[in-house]
Design a protein around this motif. Sequence first.
Motif, short mmCIF file in Angstrom:
data_model
loop_
_atom_site.label_atom_id
_atom_site.label_comp_id
_atom_site.label_asym_id
_atom_site.label_seq_id
_atom_site.Cartn_x
_atom_site.Cartn_y
_atom_site.Cartn_z
N CYS A 122 0.84 -1.20 0.00
CA CYS A 122 0.00 0.00 0.00
C CYS A 122 0.88 1.25 0.00
O CYS A 122 2.03 1.22 0.45
CB CYS A 122 -0.96 0.00 1.19
N PRO A 123 0.35 2.35 -0.52
CA PRO A 123 1.11 3.60 -0.50
C PRO A 123 1.45 4.01 0.94
O PRO A 123 0.67 3.77 1.86
CB PRO A 123 0.16 4.61 -1.14
N GLY A 133 -2.53 2.55 8.16
CA GLY A 133 -3.57 2.63 9.20
C GLY A 133 -4.94 2.30 8.65
O GLY A 133 -5.71 1.56 9.28
N GLN A 134 -5.26 2.82 7.48
CA GLN A 134 -6.55 2.54 6.86
C GLN A 134 -6.66 1.07 6.48
O GLN A 134 -7.70 0.45 6.67
CB GLN A 134 -6.77 3.42 5.63
N THR A 135 -5.56 0.52 5.98
CA THR A 135 -5.55 -0.90 5.62
C THR A 135 -5.81 -1.76 6.85
O THR A 135 -6.58 -2.73 6.79
CB THR A 135 -4.20 -1.27 4.97
N LEU A 136 -5.20 -1.39 7.97
CA LEU A 136 -5.43 -2.14 9.21
C LEU A 136 -6.87 -1.96 9.70
O LEU A 136 -7.50 -2.93 10.14
CB LEU A 136 -4.44 -1.70 10.29
#
Length: 125
Positions: free
Chosen positions: A19-20, A25-28
């Motif tokens: 991920c970029p 944090g958003q991915t988690l």
Amino acid sequence: MDEQRQQAYLTLINALLTCPSGEEGQTLQDNAELVDAGLLETMAQVAEVLAERGDENAAQFLIGMANQLGELLGLSASTATPGVQLRFLMQVLQATSDSRGNPQVVYPLLQKNLHLLDDNFARIL
């Protein structure tokens, strides 16, 4: 841990690695149901494999992320595996040799990797 959950952990770890920057944090958050001790253990295992393959940056990224998550969850990240610690020891010894023991080179390396300095590291040493 069942195979399906293990695969979900590996998929999440791959997403974190690809991920970029800044979107981890958003991915988690999008995978909050997977953020547990099993994920931390899997991250440590993947980090060790990455380090063995020579991808130290990705390995260190995962170790750092696992340590941060472990602190947030109140768990031990268990990323200080013997293989990771042995490679770190070799890195410290090489840096010490190359710099002729210059503390301005060696101390920052130790400071950056405090999470690897535990009783097991002492046994390896």
